[in-house]
Design a protein around this motif. Structure first.
Motif, PDB file in Angstrom:
ATOM      1  N   SER A   1       0.830  -1.210   0.000  1.00 38.60           N
ATOM      2  CA  SER A   1       0.000   0.000   0.000  1.00 38.60           C
ATOM      3  C   SER A   1       0.860   1.254   0.000  1.00 38.60           C
ATOM      4  CB  SER A   1      -0.920   0.013   1.224  1.00 38.60           C
ATOM      5  OG  SER A   1      -1.842  -1.040   1.170  1.00 38.60           O
TER       6      SER A   1
ATOM      7  N   LEU B   1       1.978   1.738  -3.525  1.00 38.42           N
ATOM      8  CA  LEU B   1       0.876   2.274  -4.331  1.00 38.42           C
ATOM      9  C   LEU B   1       0.647   3.750  -4.033  1.00 38.42           C
ATOM     10  CD1 LEU B   1      -1.728  -0.630  -4.129  1.00 38.42           C
ATOM     11  CD2 LEU B   1      -0.500   0.139  -6.160  1.00 38.42           C
TER      12      LEU B   1
ATOM     13  N   HIS C   1      -5.943   0.505  -5.127  1.00 38.76           N
ATOM     14  CA  HIS C   1      -6.044  -0.946  -5.181  1.00 38.76           C
ATOM     15  C   HIS C   1      -7.515  -1.355  -5.301  1.00 38.76           C
ATOM     16  CE1 HIS C   1      -6.679  -4.886  -3.250  1.00 38.76           C
ATOM     17  NE2 HIS C   1      -5.551  -5.211  -3.839  1.00 38.76           N
TER      18      HIS C   1
ATOM     19  N   ARG D   1      -6.909   2.162  -0.591  1.00 41.95           N
ATOM     20  CA  ARG D   1      -7.956   1.142  -0.544  1.00 41.95           C
ATOM     21  C   ARG D   1      -9.286   1.781  -0.131  1.00 41.95           C
ATOM     22  NH1 ARG D   1      -5.824  -4.169  -0.227  1.00 41.95           N
ATOM     23  NH2 ARG D   1      -3.566  -4.141  -0.212  1.00 41.95           N
TER      24      ARG D   1
END
Length: 196
Positions: free
Chosen positions: A17, A20, A27, A94
């Protein structure tokens, strides 16, 4: 052994994460509409990270005469800072996702909660600010900063798996979204289109 594997998987997902977040990607959003929830905790996470940084500096000064202990504590302190940043990054990359093509609302928090609710099972969705949450059988509260802003009631239960894999059926889900009104409107519209 199983718990150790879950913890390693958790750490890997947190670090992914962080990658990202640096790459400014998300995601699991695909063709769906993303709704963030990180805004409700940003200041708290920044404050926590700052406290960890101050503690790292203080421990470095206090342990400078014990090199072996200093190195071990420094490693743990730096990892704690990385962990806090990665935890915040996971909440940014997320988001909740409304995917009308798949007919699902995906409710998430960090890498701990990832609940997929089929739109056909949603009986009602409403904006509802709650600051306190008691554990009630059949209800799931996905809090951010100790609050939830959206409540959905289901026609039939969905199964939620906890961090350690314990499963339970829930018929009411409460969660936080930064744009709770927009999410409620979008889910309501999707429900209307699905029922036509």
């Amino acid at each position: 052994m199983r718990v150790g594997g879950l913890l390693v998987r958790h750490e890997v997902r947190l670090l992914a994460s962080l990658v990202l977040w640096v790459a400014r990607r998300t995601h699991g959003t695909g063709g769906g509409r993303a709704f963030g929830y990180a805004g409700g905790q940003g200041a708290m996470m920044a404050g926590f990270g700052f406290v960890c940084l101050v503690e790292t500096v203080a421990m470095s000064v206090l342990l400078r005469d014990w090199p072996a202990v200093h190195a071990a504590v420094l490693f743990l302190d730096v990892y704690t800072i990385v962990f806090v940043v990665a935890l915040h990054a996971s909440s940014v990359v997320r988001p909740h996702v409304l995917d009308e093509d798949r007919g699902a609302l995906r409710i998430r928090r960090y890498v701990h909660v990832d609940l997929c609710v089929p739109l056909e099972r949603i009986a009602s969705v409403r904006r509802e600010l709650r600051m306190t949450h008691e554990r009630v059988d059949g209800e799931l509260s996905v809090e951010v900063g100790s609050q939830t802003t959206v409540t959905i009631e289901l026609t039939e239960p969905v199964t939620h798996a906890s961090f350690l894999g314990r499963q339970r059926d829930v018929r009411v889900v409460r969660f936080h979204a930064d744009d709770a009104d927009g999410l409620v409107r979008a889910v309501g519209g999707a429900l209307g289109r699905a029922r036509v």
